[in-house]
Design a protein around this motif. Structure first.
Motif, PDB file in Angstrom:
ATOM      1  N   ARG A  21       0.813  -1.217   0.000  1.00  0.00           N
ATOM      2  CA  ARG A  21       0.000   0.000   0.000  1.00  0.00           C
ATOM      3  C   ARG A  21       0.848   1.269   0.000  1.00  0.00           C
ATOM      4  O   ARG A  21       0.323   2.360  -0.208  1.00  0.00           O
ATOM      5  CB  ARG A  21      -0.955  -0.003   1.201  1.00  0.00           C
TER       6      ARG A  21
ATOM      7  N   ASN B 295       1.407   2.702  -3.839  1.00  0.00           N
ATOM      8  CA  ASN B 295       0.497   3.627  -4.537  1.00  0.00           C
ATOM      9  C   ASN B 295      -0.024   4.703  -3.591  1.00  0.00           C
ATOM     10  O   ASN B 295      -1.073   5.292  -3.831  1.00  0.00           O
ATOM     11  CB  ASN B 295      -0.663   2.878  -5.200  1.00  0.00           C
TER      12      ASN B 295
ATOM     13  N   MET C 235      -1.442   4.584  -0.808  1.00  0.00           N
ATOM     14  CA  MET C 235      -2.686   4.350  -0.075  1.00  0.00           C
ATOM     15  C   MET C 235      -2.410   4.306   1.427  1.00  0.00           C
ATOM     16  O   MET C 235      -3.283   4.550   2.246  1.00  0.00           O
ATOM     17  CB  MET C 235      -3.325   3.018  -0.502  1.00  0.00           C
TER      18      MET C 235
ATOM     19  N   LEU D  98      -3.254   7.236   3.813  1.00  0.00           N
ATOM     20  CA  LEU D  98      -4.638   7.615   4.075  1.00  0.00           C
ATOM     21  C   LEU D  98      -5.050   7.296   5.501  1.00  0.00           C
ATOM     22  O   LEU D  98      -6.020   7.837   6.019  1.00  0.00           O
ATOM     23  CB  LEU D  98      -5.572   6.885   3.096  1.00  0.00           C
TER      24      LEU D  98
ATOM     25  N   PRO E 257      -4.813   7.800   9.296  1.00  0.00           N
ATOM     26  CA  PRO E 257      -4.335   8.957  10.053  1.00  0.00           C
ATOM     27  C   PRO E 257      -2.971   8.692  10.702  1.00  0.00           C
ATOM     28  O   PRO E 257      -2.770   7.632  11.299  1.00  0.00           O
ATOM     29  CB  PRO E 257      -5.423   9.151  11.122  1.00  0.00           C
TER      30      PRO E 257
ATOM     31  N   VAL F 240      -3.012  11.698  -5.609  1.00  0.00           N
ATOM     32  CA  VAL F 240      -4.171  11.291  -6.412  1.00  0.00           C
ATOM     33  C   VAL F 240      -3.719  10.838  -7.799  1.00  0.00           C
ATOM     34  O   VAL F 240      -4.197   9.835  -8.336  1.00  0.00           O
ATOM     35  CB  VAL F 240      -5.186  12.440  -6.502  1.00  0.00           C
TER      36      VAL F 240
ATOM     37  N   ARG G 157      -2.144   7.384  -7.604  1.00  0.00           N
ATOM     38  CA  ARG G 157      -3.109   6.287  -7.497  1.00  0.00           C
ATOM     39  C   ARG G 157      -3.834   6.026  -8.803  1.00  0.00           C
ATOM     40  O   ARG G 157      -4.284   4.909  -9.056  1.00  0.00           O
ATOM     41  CB  ARG G 157      -4.126   6.607  -6.387  1.00  0.00           C
ATOM     42  N   SER G 158      -3.952   7.062  -9.630  1.00  0.00           N
ATOM     43  CA  SER G 158      -4.628   6.819 -10.900  1.00  0.00           C
ATOM     44  C   SER G 158      -3.711   6.100 -11.889  1.00  0.00           C
ATOM     45  O   SER G 158      -4.174   5.548 -12.871  1.00  0.00           O
ATOM     46  CB  SER G 158      -5.137   8.141 -11.480  1.00  0.00           C
TER      47      SER G 158
ATOM     48  N   MET H 114      -5.075  -0.928  -8.186  1.00  0.00           N
ATOM     49  CA  MET H 114      -5.034  -1.804  -7.022  1.00  0.00           C
ATOM     50  C   MET H 114      -6.272  -2.690  -6.981  1.00  0.00           C
ATOM     51  O   MET H 114      -7.378  -2.256  -7.272  1.00  0.00           O
ATOM     52  CB  MET H 114      -4.950  -0.969  -5.744  1.00  0.00           C
TER      53      MET H 114
ATOM     54  N   PHE I  95      -8.200  -5.420  -4.304  1.00  0.00           N
ATOM     55  CA  PHE I  95      -8.196  -5.657  -2.863  1.00  0.00           C
ATOM     56  C   PHE I  95      -8.525  -7.095  -2.503  1.00  0.00           C
ATOM     57  O   PHE I  95      -8.951  -7.893  -3.332  1.00  0.00           O
ATOM     58  CB  PHE I  95      -9.187  -4.713  -2.187  1.00  0.00           C
TER      59      PHE I  95
ATOM     60  N   ALA J 200      -9.708  -1.794 -12.604  1.00  0.00           N
ATOM     61  CA  ALA J 200      -8.352  -1.284 -12.367  1.00  0.00           C
ATOM     62  C   ALA J 200      -7.584  -1.094 -13.680  1.00  0.00           C
ATOM     63  O   ALA J 200      -6.846  -0.124 -13.833  1.00  0.00           O
ATOM     64  CB  ALA J 200      -7.603  -2.215 -11.433  1.00  0.00           C
TER      65      ALA J 200
END
Lengths: 301, 259
Positions: B48, B51, B53, B56, B58, B81, B84-85, B89, B91, B163
């Motif tokens: 994670r 990319n 992620m 994200l 906290p 952003v 990630r595009s 990914m 899951f 994806a």
């Protein structure tokens, strides 16, 4: 079955039947008591023109004030719920959520007092401005009220009253958006706002509608705040800023019932029956809307 | 498409806790790299961070470099952003958007990136993506139905189609078959082998046979002990890792002695 199971099954069945019995009882009472007004000669009904002519302006006022309140409150509630669930820092969100829940518990008479003492005088200038600049819109045809006890203020007070309940329900729904879907959106390259549009809002759609209907129900039936704030003259008017406004069913019943006798009482109860039917229809419509897209609702399957 | 990834001295944190320590590795384009290791060793966390992620969560943060074709994903001027595009990914649990139809699910990423596109063009991309994901024949007659009506394996292939619809540089998969039956698993594995021709794929898996079947390179992650950060123990050619691992812990894990 064991004795304990039987007792429990009996109790819960009884409770279920009880709620139906209460509903049927209320409906029967309203119909029986309203009937004399419906069949009475037109000139014996207050206003002297029959029960329909008596109730119609009240129904109009009820729907107008409630719809206006919802129009103001629903978008605001969604925005507040979004802020609490997806934008505010965790500690602030916690406090805000608590405050919103507290607001829902404030008695309506307090809102009424606030409306008549603070909000109404404060909107007098705004009413005059609307009249001068937007007077060509029938909603602001004026002449503007000098006391501020207008339909607009009544709707604003109602909006403040229904805001907490809508916010609370919507917030709960937003919080339940599965992390799974939020991550799916973010991983596709969605910004925070795009993620909310793709997952949180569609997921909370049913809750938004349901909560709005709850709020609408409360606004339709709200009595004291409207009775205190609205300056009433009867008649049907969409003029929001003048001093002559249609009253609402609930407020009229509250104000007139103590001084009514004979057929006038039946007339008020007939108005109550109409309100009962309207809230029923509102709730059924809400269910239809919620069910229509159930396939896409995101409910677990 | 299909870019190379170079990770250098990557440390991944949750708040003050160091979760993954000092990972450096190179991932070749058009290859499948499997990340294996016992639970809690940080392989998903590492995935994670490829990319962005991870951040994200906290207070989660990353120190070190992740270079994709020479571009550092964590450079200050890089928009997460956009990262990630470009890095897709998939899951652990299939997660097609429940409020969208099959078609809209596949088109979701494109609608985010390129706002305006002709319907015919979009139709083409959706069909191409679903074909690539070996799902087209199963869903072509019900593209307007909700994606959640599909079976688990179909949903996961729908997520893969979603994806790859945006033609990402890299495809990350976080235990994509752990919620699927053996037949659906095999379909996904076949698909991974096909997709390798176009994409750089990194897959986390708990299934050693799966790693052996689908990957070219295998990386073994492990914890030195309870409460210690996860580390990359060994990375190498999958055949070598499974037949003659250099490290004792790798051998123990692969032969099923722990984990």
């Amino acid at each position: 079955m064991r004795t304990g199971d039987q007792i429990f099954a009996g109790l819960s069945t009884g409770s279920g039947v009880l709620i139906l019995a209460i509903l049927a009882g209320v409906a029967a009472f309203l119909v029986v008591e309203a009937w004399p007004a419906v069949v009475a000669p037109a000139d014996e009904v207050p206003g002297g023109a029959g029960v329909t002519v008596y109730i119609w302006p009240l129904l109009f006022g009820t729907l107008l004030s409630a719809a206006l309140a919802l129009l103001i409150a629903a978008p605001l509630a969604v925005a507040i719920a979004l802020f609490i669930t997806h934008y505010a820092p965790r500690r602030l969100a916690h406090g805000l959520g608590y405050v919103v829940d507290l607001l829902a518990a404030v008695p309506s008479i307090v809102y009424g007092l606030w409306g008549i003492a603070v909000l109404a005088p404060a909107t007098v200038d705004a009413g005059a401005w609307l009249y001068e600049n937007l007077g060509w819109i029938p909603l602001f045809a004026g002449p503007p009220s000098s006391t501020g006890r207008t339909m607009l203020v009544a709707a604003l007070v109602l909006a403040v009253m229904v805001l907490p309940i809508i916010t609370a329900v919507v917030r709960e729904a937003f919080l339940q958006t599965p992390r799974l879907y939020e991550e799916a959106a973010l991983a596709l390259g969605a910004t925070h706002w795009e993620m909310i549009k793709m997952t949180v809002l569609p997921f909370g759609r049913s809750a938004i509608i349901g909560a709005s209907m709850l709020g609408l129900g409360r606004a339709l039936g709200e009595t004291m705040a409207v009775a205190m704030v609205l300056s009433v003259s009867g008649g049907v008017s969409i003029n929001l800023i003048s001093r002559s406004n249609p009253s609402t069913i609930a407020a009229t019943i509250a104000l007139d019932f103590p001084e009514s006798t004979g057929i006038a009482v039946n007339t008020l109860i007939a108005a109550g029956l109409v309100l009962f039917a309207v809230t029923f229809v509102v709730n059924m419509l809400a269910r239809v809307v919620i069910n229509r897209r159930r396939d896409f609702s995101g409910a677990d399957r | 498409m299909a870019k190379r990834i170079d990770v250098a001295d990557l440390n991944i944190y949750y708040g003050e806790t160091l979760a993954v320590q000092d990972v450096s590795m190179s991932i070749e384009p058009r290859s499948v790299t499997a990340l294996i290791g016992p639970s809690g060793c940080g392989k998903s966390t590492f995935l994670r961070s490829l990319n962005r992620m991870h951040e994200l969560i906290p207070k989660a943060r990353v120190a070190g470099k992740v270079m994709v074709d020479g571009q550092d994903l964590y450079a200050p001027d890089v928009d997460p952003v956009a990262v990630r595009s470009q890095i897709g990914m998939v899951f652990q649990r299939p997660n097609p958007f429940p409020t969208m139809s099959i078609y809209d699910n596949v088109a979701a990423g494109i609608k985010l990136n390129a706002k305006r596109m002709r319907t015919s063009e979009l139709d083409e991309i959706v069909e191409r993506s679903l074909r690539q994901a070996n799902l087209w024949d199963e869903v072509k007659d019900r593209l307007d139905k909700p994606g959640t009506g599909l079976s688990g394996g179909q949903q996961q292939r729908l997520c893969i189609a979603r994806a790859i619809a945006v033609r990402p540089d890299v495809l990350l998969m976080d235990e994509p078959c752990s919620a699927l039956d053996p037949i659906s698993t095999q379909k996904i594995e076949d698909l991974i082998t096909e997709l390798k021709a176009d994409y750089t794929i990194v897959i986390v898996t708990h299934n050693m046979q799966q790693a052996a079947r689908v990957s070219d390179t295998t990386a073994f992650f492990n914890l030195r002990g309870i409460g210690q950060p996860g580390q990359l123990v060994e990375i190498g050619d999958t055949a070598t890792i499974f037949s003659a691992p250099a490290n004792k812990a790798t051998e123990d894990y692969i032969s099923g002695r722990f984990g």
